[in-house]
Structure formats: structure tokens, C-alpha cells
Design a protein around this motif. Structure first.
Motif: not given
Length: 188
Positions: A14-23, A65-71
Motif C-alpha cells: 500500500g505504498g508504505a514500508g518501501k524496501l527493495p529486495m536488493a536493499q 539494521a533496516i531502520e538505520a538503512a531505510a528509515g
């Protein structure tokens, strides 16, 4: 060969929590994990951890780690291959032949008697309203059978409202297609 699976809640929905699988792969590798592979865009990964840390610690480190990398900080559940195999083997709905009608909800800890009782009450209410859906709670796993589809499931809606012990449990659901594919990736 990968030995663990990570399941993230609310990724690319739904447009939230964007995290590409490469990331996501990069984040897992930055934590020292090996054999990293992802499946579809909803936050599923298999990997071999860099240590024998408990799965709860691996999940917390991944969230950090996701919080640090993706906010943002998505809840994560990490399972060993053995745990995922047990979820598959313990399926209480073996007669279900359409894998998109069967779902497993993964939670970081056993849900307890309060949640299980509320889930049974939700099923009873859904049945009174004409639903054919069924739920079984086994420790940290919720098995959900939705013969009319998840998107139209009154029971799934009711389960999403349960607050056991005053808080809403932070788990994530996967359909049986995904569960089976992740098992295959662990065996590859």
C-alpha cells in the motif's frame, strides 16, 4: 545452503514500508549473513547467519539494521529451517488443496491462551455471519483457512483486531505458496 528465513511485516504494501529486495539482501549481508536470497517483494529472505545467535536476536538486529538503512522499522520474525519445516508439517488443514486459501501467521513468541480464545471467538462470530473460514493457533503460529479468499475474509479482519494482554501481537502472515517456496529455497 541457507539455514534461516526472515519474514518482515508490512513491506511494500500500500505504498508504505518501501524496501527493495536488493536493499534487504544488502542489509542482511551487512550483518555478516551469507547465502542470502529473497522471494517476491513482500519481505521474505533466506540466509545463513554469521553466528549461532537466537532467532529473536537475529530478528532484532535485522530490524535495527533496516531502520538505520531505510528509515523505518518493520517487525521481523526469524525462523530456523527446522522451525519452518515444523510449521509446514503441523498444518492442521491438510485437506486444503488450493494453497492460496491457506495462510500461516508467524509471531515472535507463543500467543498464549488469551489470543487462542479470542481467535476461537472470532471464528464463531465469523461463522454466525456466514463465513466458512477456520483458524487454529499453535504456539507462535496462526493457521488460517480462507476458502472464499483472504481479501473477503471476515475472520482475517477480526483476527487483525485482537489485542491479547492489551497489545496487538506483531506477526506477519504468508500464504501457503510462499511458505512452500521458502522451504524449497532452504533446501536448495
Amino acid at each position: 545452503m541457507p539455514t534461516h528465513v526472515a519474514l518482515l511485516r508490512g513491506i511494500n504494501v500500500g505504498g508504505a514500508g518501501k524496501l527493495p529486495m536488493a536493499q534487504l539482501r544488502e542489509v542482511l549481508e551487512s550483518l555478516g549473513h551469507a547465502d542470502v536470497a529473497t522471494y517476491i517483494q513482500s519481505g521474505n529472505a533466506v540466509f545463513t547467519p554469521d553466528s549461532s545467535a537466537p532467532t529473536a536476536d537475529l530478528a532484532r538486529a535485522l530490524e535495527d539494521a533496516i531502520e538505520a538503512a531505510a528509515g523505518f522499522r518493520p517487525p521481523a520474525v526469524v525462523l530456523t529451517a527446522t522451525e519452518l519445516e515444523a510449521v509446514h508439517a503441523d498444518n492442521p488443514f491438510p485437506r486444503v488443496t488450493e494453497p492460496k486459501q491457506l495462510h500461516a501467521g508467524f509471531f515472535p513468541a507463543p500467543l498464549g491462551k488469551t489470543y487462542a480464545a479470542q481467535a476461537r471467538d472470532a471464528q464463531r462470530l465469523a461463522h454466525e455471519q456466514g463465513s466458512r473460514d477456520e483458524v487454529v493457533v499453535e504456539g507462535p503460529v496462526v493457521y488460517l483457512h480462507t476458502p472464499d479468499g483472504l481479501g473477503r475474509s471476515r475472520l482475517a479482519e477480526l483476527l487483525g483486531r485482537i489485542k491479547a494482554d492489551g497489545t496487538k501481537p506483531q506477526g506477519t502472515f504468508r500464504n501457503w505458496v510462499t511458505v512452500t517456496k521458502l522451504l524449497a529455497m532452504l533446501d536448495a
